[in-house]
Design an enzyme around this catalytic site. Structure first.
Site: not given
Lengths: 67, 472
Positions: B82, B157, B181
């Site tokens: 990420k 997310s 997330s």
């Protein structure tokens, strides 16, 4: 849902927080805050007087067998 | 084996071939890079692809394995991070315009640990801007496509992480989880995601959203793969004082034993209220499947857990605002509108509300601890609804209309507040063919029991061996 006046937030932002807020963002901010205010007030139901806040950001107690 | 098929091997399967040298790290990395070139323009999973670096790392891994210096099950495995995990010399955008050109001069601990284990970094993954949103919709880099429905949200997310793993654009990925997330995109994209115990995995070098709620976790296609990644990540880090000194077990071995006789508590409050009917059916069916495996399920109560929502709101808004205040004073217009409004909300949360929330947190953590003395794990849905359409702002269930962000985070946020480990794994499809996530919550530092339950369930899950159709 509590109704939060946009003017109030604009004043707080300018006079206290000192972080400018574009008026176009205020409706979304009012909605988000308004949706949570009742729930925040109800935290008092938990009888928190004798509870230490979790302000020290350390992990919770480690499992006794070392897992 | 065709290149496309190589990209669908689990980490465990690919790792075994790499160890036996029937597959080379370069061949495997090339297969992923070819697929990324072919599909990522539409999938929008990656912000940065490291083609040359990945091939060079793969060549190094190939030489090491050939010369007998095999590092372990991640050696030669192509993974992705990420894009808020700092990587030395590689831009780290946080999915934002503000940090679009930021190139850190050091690796995050988790990036360094994966590199040490021999993993090959394919690139940096798309995400909800600054990790502040559960939808994965990103105005700066586009929204990753959910492979189960291209017009559906991937969840956030860690949107790029969820979609890339599900699509076969990396073998595994890291996400971060402040309100769900890791687990939300895992649920919406039909993969496995683990939020470890608070303190289990170092956050040093990972851009924070809310310090006291942030966790980092693996996202993979199988439970065993999650165990393999967690093994490389877990453990104390002097650079992150919030990490625990608790011993790290052998997660793969610990997840082996038959889970017969374990007890699982089904929590109805909050978590089973107002569920999409297909989600309810799939999660109830999963509970019955666990019973069929010899696991005892029972109803268990968490009567005060409804306070977790507002408490988490106060903490996440105040802490994220504190971090972003310098940018908001000078570069507010560079944020996407939804993230800017959420951040600015934090300056209207009172200090007393924040501290009250941190006190409530102790009470709720004790309540979950109490429940977990009676059972070995809790069983919940991961999200009350399946993936909404990308342009949906509100959803209605049982006649109640709410913001999709509130729907998506309802079952995950409480567990960030209490810090317990939580595993999301796919447990079925809706009538529209969208995945449903089952969430298992365990005792602090007892990820092993979750992996054990997860592996047993995975073997009988209706989604076992089901892949999204590329043409969907």
């Amino acid at each position: 849902m509590v109704s939060v006046p946009k003017e109030l937030l604009q004043t707080v932002a300018e006079a206290l927080a000192r972080v400018p807020v574009d008026p176009g963002d205020l409706p979304a901010i009012c909605d988000q805050l308004g949706a949570q205010l009742e729930g925040l007030a109800k935290l008092d139901d938990l009888d928190l007087l004798n509870v230490e806040p979790a302000t020290v950001m350390l992990p919770p107690g480690e499992a006794p067998d070392g897992r | 084996m065709a290149a496309d098929e190589l990209t669908l091997l689990s980490i465990a399967e690919a790792g075994e071939r790499l160890r036996r040298r029937t597959l080379s790290p370069v061949e495997l990395t090339r297969a992923y890079l070819t697929r990324i070139r072919a599909e990522d323009a539409a999938a929008r999973c990656y912000i940065t692809v490291l083609q040359e670096q990945a091939l060079a790392s793969a060549a190094t891994a190939e030489r090491e394995i050939a010369s007998g210096r095999y590092r372990g099950p991640l050696h030669g495995i192509p993974i992705a991070l990420k894009d808020l995990v700092m990587t030395r010399g590689i831009r780290t955008t946080c999915g934002s315009r503000i940090l679009k050109d930021w190139v850190p001069d050091a690796d995050a601990t988790v990036a360094a640990r994966l590199a040490e284990a021999g993993a090959i970094l394919l690139g940096k993954l798309n995400m909800h801007e600054f990790a502040y949103g559960p939808t994965g919709v990103n105005p700066h880099y586009g929204t990753p496509a959910n492979p189960w429905g291209r017009d559906r949200m991937p969840g956030g997310s860690s949107s790029g992480s969820g979609a890339a793993v599900a699509t076969g654009l990396c073998a595994g990925a890291l996400g971060t989880d402040t309100g769900g997330s890791v687990r939300i995109p895992a649920s919406l994209c039909g993969i496995v995601g683990l939020k470890p115990t608070y303190g289990r995995v170092s956050r040093a070098g990972v851009v924070p959203l809310a310090w006291s709620l942030d966790h980092i976790g693996p996202m993979t296609r199988t439970v065993t793969d999650t165990a393999l990644l967690l093994q490389a990540l877990a453990g104390h880090d002097p650079a992150d004082p919030s990490t625990a000194a608790a011993a790290v077990p052998d997660y793969r071995r610990a997840s082996d034993p038959d889970p017969r006789g374990l007890r699982v508590g089904v929590v109805r409050e909050v978590f089973f209220e107002r569920l999409h009917p297909d989600v309810r059916n799939a999660v109830e069916a999963a509970a019955r499947s666990l019973e069929g495996l010899g696991i005892r399920t029972e109803e268990i109560r968490l009567p005060r857990i409804h306070h977790a929502g507002p408490a988490t709101f106060a903490i996440i808004t105040a802490e994220s605002m504190a971090y972003h205040e310098p940018y908001l004073k000078t570069r507010a217009s560079e944020y996407g509108a939804d993230v800017r409004a959420r951040l600015l909300t934090g300056q209207f949360v009172l200090a007393t509300q924040y501290l009250k929330a941190q006190r409530a947190r102790q009470v709720l953590r004790a309540e979950v601890d109490g429940a977990l003395r009676a059972v070995d794990a809790l069983l919940l849905p991961t999200t009350p609804i399946p993936a909404p359409r990308t342009d949906e702002r509100e959803a209605t269930v049982d006649g109640v209309r709410e913001d999709v962000r509130a729907w998506l985070t309802r079952c995950t946020r409480p567990i960030n507040l209490t810090g317990h480990p939580a595993l999301s794994l796919p447990c079925g499809l809706t009538a529209d063919g969208l995945p449903v996530g089952l969430q298992l919550v365990g005792r602090h530092f007892d990820e092993a029991t979750l992996l054990r339950l997860g592996r047993a369930y995975e073997a009988v899950s209706p989604l076992r061996d089901r892949r999204p159709s590329p043409a969907t």
